[in-house]
Design an enzyme around this catalytic site. Structure first.
Site, short mmCIF file in Angstrom:
data_model
loop_
_atom_site.label_atom_id
_atom_site.label_comp_id
_atom_site.label_asym_id
_atom_site.label_seq_id
_atom_site.Cartn_x
_atom_site.Cartn_y
_atom_site.Cartn_z
N ASP A 56 -5.08 2.11 2.33
CA ASP A 56 -4.22 2.33 3.48
C ASP A 56 -2.83 2.85 3.06
OD1 ASP A 56 -4.07 1.65 6.46
OD2 ASP A 56 -2.27 0.63 5.72
N HIS A 70 -10.26 5.66 13.11
CA HIS A 70 -9.79 4.70 14.12
C HIS A 70 -8.37 4.97 14.59
CE1 HIS A 70 -8.14 3.51 10.34
NE2 HIS A 70 -7.34 2.64 10.94
N ASP A 71 -7.70 5.94 13.98
CA ASP A 71 -6.33 6.29 14.38
C ASP A 71 -6.28 7.59 15.18
OD1 ASP A 71 -5.28 4.12 12.95
OD2 ASP A 71 -5.08 5.29 11.11
N ASP A 97 -11.18 -1.97 2.98
CA ASP A 97 -9.90 -1.36 3.31
C ASP A 97 -8.83 -2.15 2.56
OD1 ASP A 97 -7.90 0.10 4.72
OD2 ASP A 97 -9.27 0.27 6.42
N GLU A 128 -5.52 7.05 1.51
CA GLU A 128 -4.99 7.65 2.73
C GLU A 128 -3.67 8.29 2.33
OE1 GLU A 128 -3.88 6.58 7.37
OE2 GLU A 128 -3.42 5.13 5.80
C1 NOJ Z 1 -3.00 3.37 8.56
C2 NOJ Z 1 -4.12 2.72 9.30
O1 NOJ Z 1 -5.21 3.59 9.35
C3 NOJ Z 1 -3.58 2.34 10.65
O2 NOJ Z 1 -4.58 1.92 11.54
C4 NOJ Z 1 -2.53 1.27 10.46
O3 NOJ Z 1 -1.92 1.00 11.69
C5 NOJ Z 1 -1.47 1.72 9.46
N1 NOJ Z 1 -1.98 2.38 8.33
C6 NOJ Z 1 -0.67 0.54 8.98
O4 NOJ Z 1 -1.47 -0.27 8.16
#
Ligand code: NOJ
Length: 541
Positions: A199, A315-316, A98, A241
């Site tokens: 990210d 995970h989000d 990541d 992302e």
């Molecule tokens: C996206 C990530 O997937 C998330 O978990 C994170 O809080 C934010 N970016 C900030 O890095």
């Protein structure tokens, strides 16, 4: 067409904190992951996207990095990391790191220096601005609530943080910042990692003074430079992302000719239960028709000029089976329905840990049970705005990120086999029924459905390359599409409803060539087809 390995791959995402603890401290770690590689090999995946494992004070569970070239103490050492890469490689599994470079932790050495004063050589590594009329420079908001500007008493300036105030944004305009990032990426590439998941990469071209954050004018220039200076000569997977990407924007990122990234990871389908113009906490029921429209648009609009990821979870995000499926009466059926529908589409599928065994959301009743900074900040903000506690807890139960972050459920022993200590986040009480051991023992389990889907993808180029056609002449609750390749046609049918439904499509005839199904089925008669609740299957026509 000669496929790239990542076009035929299925990626498995590990959230290390919650995957497997090996030393009893209640926190997952690298040695824990190593002990579970055989399980992942059995599933059949080709790569692991490892959420951040670098040194971090964990304000945002590792997405706030204080040292990119050291491993988080709780997760292990660099030797453990080298061993993980090696052990994974033995099983033909690549490790995707990541890459969190929109921001660092405020405890990163660069920021510690930067904060020392306007003359510090690292000052310009971050985004500092003078107050405007004695106030913050503008109205930019943090994604984790409140202003994106934090005042620093000592120097009398503000710094920008699009996430928590412990995650200051790097200044990508500064060439030295970019060079530091390239050096760090090359350090990992030389170790033999299989690529990077980037990210919030859409934010690096921001122009804060114009309140432009996503998709800024220099974004693609930076990515081309990154490609050239780092992974361009390696056979790796790079996935951005990319919030707010349209198919046109996705082509900018992932058209091979442009030498940027392998693929995008965009969220248009997964935001469809959000109220227009509101934020993620304000939900509305999902329209299956909208979902068909959006997924189909992405299936048909990239052609050979781009590549997309396929996912329901990470995970989000809350767990899909609880969110848009049914995690009680039709738990198994609906979990498999989502898998079948998605995994037979074009793109690279991602499985988020526990999805393959049907893990569900985990309800809370009080904010004290929450770990995630995003939910906690939102709770405070909305309480002050007059929302009731019940309303806020309800929205956290629906959309909060901790839903996906409860420990992996391995077996029915205490703490689900995740740890012998006290888990950092509670284990979902349903672990006695939903766990890996139970899945492996049941030939009909969700796990084996995923395993079969992964094998189908390996064996059938039609899944990777076939044309996609949506079948529109079906009731709203039925999602049906065709894949066509070299004279062969497959039909994929999925009932999104908890009610049976009938479809009549005589032109598709009859077939006994069932490829995969979530109910026992030996043939399909399209002129009179009765689908059971959440029934899904694929058939060769
Ligand atoms: C996206 C990530 O997937 C998330 O978990 C994170 O809080 C934010 N970016 C900030 O890095």
């Amino acid at each position: 067409m000669k496929a790239k390995w990542w076009q035929t791959a299925v990626v498995y995402q590990i959230y290390p904190r919650s995957f497997q603890d090996s030393n009893g401290d209640g926190i997952g770690d690298l040695q824990g992951i190593i002990t579970r590689l055989d399980y992942l090999e059995n599933l059949g995946i080709s790569a692991i996207w490892l959420s951040p494992v670098y040194q971090s004070p964990n304000d945002d569970n590792g997405y706030d990095i204080s040292d990119y070239q050291n491993i988080m103490t709780e997760f292990g050492t660099m030797e453990d990391m080298d061993e993980l890469i090696k052990q994974a490689e033995k099983r033909n599994i690549k490790i995707i790191m990541d890459l969190v470079v929109n921001h660092t932790s405020d405890e990163h050495q660069w920021f510690i220096e930067s904060r020392k004063g306007k003359d510090n050589p690292y000052r310009d590594y971050y985004i500092w601005r003078d107050p405007v009329n004695g106030r913050k420079p503008n109205d930019l908001r943090s994604i984790f609530s409140g202003s994106a500007w934090e005042f620093d008493e000592e120097s009398g300036q503000y710094y920008l943080h699009l996430f928590s105030k412990k995650q200051p944004d790097l200044n990508w305009e500064n060439e030295s910042v970019r060079q530091e990032v390239w050096d760090m990426m090359n350090f990992w590439l030389e170790k033999g990692v299989g690529g990077f998941r980037m990210d919030v990469i859409d934010l690096i071209g921001k122009i804060p003074d114009q309140e432009i954050t996503g998709n800024g004018p220099k974004l693609h220039e930076y990515l081309q430079e990154m490609n050239e200076k780092t992974f361009g000569n390696y056979d790796v997977l790079t996935v951005g992302e990319t919030w707010g990407a349209t198919p046109e924007i996705a082509k900018l990122y992932s058209n091979p000719k442009r030498k940027e990234l392998s693929m995008v990871f965009q969220f248009e389908h997964i935001g469809l239960d959000q109220q227009e113009g509101k934020d993620k906490w304000d939900t509305k029921p999902l329209s299956v028709n909208e979902l068909k429209k959006v997924l189909s648009k992405w299936q048909t609009s990239l052609g050979n000029e781009g590549w997309n990821s396929l996912f329901w979870n990470n995970h989000d995000l809350p767990r899909i089976v609880s969110r848009w499926g049914n995690d009680t009466t039709y738990h198994k059926e609906s979990a498999k329905m989502f898998a079948i529908l998605l995994h037979l589409m074009k793109g690279t599928p991602y499985i988020y840990q526990g999805e393959e065994i049907g893990m569900t959301n985990c309800k809370i009743t009080d904010i004290s049970e929450v770990n995630d900074i995003e939910s906690i900040n939102m709770y405070k903000e909305r309480l002050a705005q007059g929302y009731s506690k019940e309303e806020i807890i309800d929205s956290i139960n629906k959309k909060g990120r901790d839903n996906a972050r409860t420990p992996m459920q391995w077996d029915n022993s205490e703490n689900a086999g995740f740890t012998t200590g006290t888990p950092w986040l509670r284990v979902n009480p349903n672990y006695k029924e939903i766990n890996v051991t139970a899945n492996l023992a049941d030939a009909n389990s969700i796990f084996y459905c995923y395993k079969q889907l992964i094998q189908l993808r390996k064996d059938n180029p039609i899944i990777v390359w076939g044309d996609y056609v949506l079948v529109e002449e079906v009731p709203e609750q039925v999602f049906m599409y065709l894949r066509k390749f070299e004279g062969e046609t497959w039909a994929v049918v999925a009932n999104f409803g908890d009610q049976a439904v009938a479809i009549q499509l005589p032109e598709f005839g009859q077939s006994t060539r069932i490829l995969i199904a979530n109910y026992p089925r030996s043939s399909v008669e399209f002129s009179q087809l009765e689908l059971k609740p959440y029934e899904a299957f694929a058939v060769k026509l």
